[in-house]
Design an enzyme around this catalytic site. Structure first.
Site, short mmCIF file in Angstrom:
data_model
loop_
_atom_site.label_atom_id
_atom_site.label_comp_id
_atom_site.label_asym_id
_atom_site.label_seq_id
_atom_site.Cartn_x
_atom_site.Cartn_y
_atom_site.Cartn_z
N ALA A 1 -2.18 1.21 -4.55
CA ALA A 1 -2.01 -0.09 -4.23
C ALA A 1 -1.37 -0.23 -2.92
CB ALA A 1 -0.77 -0.79 -5.20
N SER B 1 -3.14 -2.41 2.28
CA SER B 1 -3.08 -2.40 3.63
C SER B 1 -4.50 -2.09 4.17
CB SER B 1 -2.08 -1.37 3.99
OG SER B 1 -0.80 -1.66 3.61
N CYS C 1 4.42 -8.36 -5.14
CA CYS C 1 4.30 -6.93 -4.76
C CYS C 1 5.36 -6.50 -3.86
CB CYS C 1 3.03 -6.97 -3.54
SG CYS C 1 2.82 -5.36 -2.73
N GLU D 1 2.25 -2.79 8.76
CA GLU D 1 1.35 -2.00 9.15
C GLU D 1 0.07 -2.79 9.84
OE1 GLU D 1 1.58 1.77 5.74
OE2 GLU D 1 0.10 -0.34 5.22
N GLU E 1 -4.45 0.98 -0.67
CA GLU E 1 -5.69 -0.08 -0.41
C GLU E 1 -5.45 -1.27 -0.06
OE1 GLU E 1 -8.90 0.14 -1.25
OE2 GLU E 1 -9.03 2.39 -2.34
#
Length: 431
Positions: A238, A243, A349, A358, A241
């Site tokens: 998670a 980011s 999340c 990021e 993927e």
């Protein structure tokens, strides 16, 4: 025929043009019974109903339970969620979810997370050093993929030489068209590797997130071996993927409209606002992860029985015209950006702040280093991954050149921010 009897069969074209389908479905109602890639479930396309489903206690995430497995099998999702590495907080209900999240939150609040900014910039600049020596690159392969996976692997103390294996395994596990045998093999390889990595780090702890997860405890409670393995899988998959596809989707929009890239180069302080609008407009998560009803429930004025598979389209909810004005327009100056790209409620999340960081750094450094870039294919040739979970591109080929043509003021009025409000005709049939 009642809505409960009607099943909408969605074609593979849905993955390329989902918002065409969503716009048509919203005109019919907030929730629909659909079959997509063999999976039968209730698809939510309404923002308020999606938020209701996220917090509804009779909608369970425990797909590893006997009841959950039975629902998955009955509705065509057998083999998609069977792996032991899915035994984590993402697929747990309270009180198990509360316990697991509390333990992991302790590690995520650590210095290792808070002080990541400078290191992410270093990784981005190293990747850009290589990119600037070439005239054309795949921005996914050269930048959007390696940056987040380098960050998460460094956080967890994964050796550099193993990053490619992680990328290959996660690509299979989120690919809905992958054969069950292929997914099983990838899951087994992942499980075996993580088991060995935990053993090594337990015996030789380092200053990394994995070592903190191993010792993390609340009173006398701590993660056991299986929970550690599952949590690592969740963070690696998670965390990576989400980011990757947030960065990739943002870069695609900059390539579609170079004016926005120019604006952000001139005003990099606006990049966080741009990222927030990308999360709403073209977020990296397509559907929320698997859920099922444990009791009869009413969603969007639709009565739904127990044991039904629930599909929450985050992508559709974030373009609900009842919630967002001109939802099919990318507007970085949008005042109300409270999207649900990272979920809602207790399953929000835990890595959302890291993903935003990021993506912001990735765009800031790229725009500062790359004076101009353009798509190496037509927009219509850009392909999207076939995945219920991920909304992301397969490739993003670009030309890098200081002489790349810019949009002139005369052209500016003819270049849309993105999609028009009238998206066209959907491809689905009623059975």
């Amino acid at each position: 025929m009642t809505a409960a009897d009607e099943i909408l069969e969605l074609t593979d074209d849905f993955y390329e043009h989902p918002h065409v389908v969503y716009e048509a479905l919203r005109k019919r109602g907030p929730i629909h019974r659909v079959r997509l890639d063999g999976v039968l479930g209730w698809m939510i396309v309404d923002h308020d109903v999606a938020k209701q489903a996220f917090v509804e206690p009779t909608i369970s995430k425990k797909i590893g339970s006997p009841e959950g497995r039975a629902v998955m099998a009955e509705h065509g999702a057998r083999g998609r969620y069977d792996s032991a590495i899915n035994d984590n907080m993402l697929f747990a209900d309270p009180p198990q979810h509360t316990r697991l999240r509390r333990l992991v939150a302790k590690a995520f609040a650590s210095r290792a997370i808070r002080d990541l900014g400078p290191r992410i910039e270093e990784i981005a600049d190293t990747l850009l050093d290589d990119m600037t020596t070439r005239k054309s690159v795949d921005l996914l392969d050269s930048y959007a993929f390696p940056l987040p996976i380098s960050v998460i692997c460094e956080l967890l103390g994964v050796p550099d030489g193993d990053k490619d294996a992680f990328r290959a395994w996660t690509a299979v596990l989120v690919n809905d068209s992958a054969a069950i045998e292929e997914r099983t093999s990838a899951g087994l390889n992942f499980f075996t590797y993580l088991t060995e990595l935990i053993t090594v780090r337990t015996e030789n702890p380092l200053d990394d997130l994995l070592s903190e997860l191993i010792v993390a405890k609340d009173d006398n409670d701590r993660l056991d071996q299986q929970e550690l393995i599952s949590m690592l899988f969740l963070l690696l998959t998670a965390g990576h993927e989400t980011s990757v596809n947030l960065i990739g989707n943002a870069l695609l929009e900059l390539l579609i409209d170079p004016r926005s890239a120019d604006r952000l180069r001139t005003n990099p302080d606006k990049i966080p606002d741009f990222i927030e609008e990308i999360l709403r407009y073209q977020g990296p998560v397509h559907f929320g992860t698997a859920r099922y009803t444990t009791a009869p429930i009413t969603l969007g004025n639709q009565d739904i029985g127990a044991g039904e598979f629930i599909m929450i389209s985050i992508a559709a909810a974030n373009r609900d015209p009842k919630r967002f004005a001109a939802p099919n327009r990318l507007d970085p100056d949008r005042r109300d950006t409270r999207n649900i790209a990272f979920g809602h409620g207790l399953h929000y999340c835990i890595g959302a702040a890291l993903a935003r960081m990021e993506a912001t750094i990735a765009l800031t450094r790229l725009l500062a280093r790359i004076p101009a870039m353009s798509l190496n294919v037509t927009v219509s040739d850009v392909a999207w991954r076939k995945s219920l979970l991920i909304r992301g591109l397969t490739t993003l080929p670009v030309r890098l050149s200081s002489n790349t043509a810019r949009n002139t003021p005369a052209q500016e009025a003819t270049i849309p921010w993105a999609e028009p409000d009238n998206l066209g005709e959907p491809q689905f049939s009623t059975v």
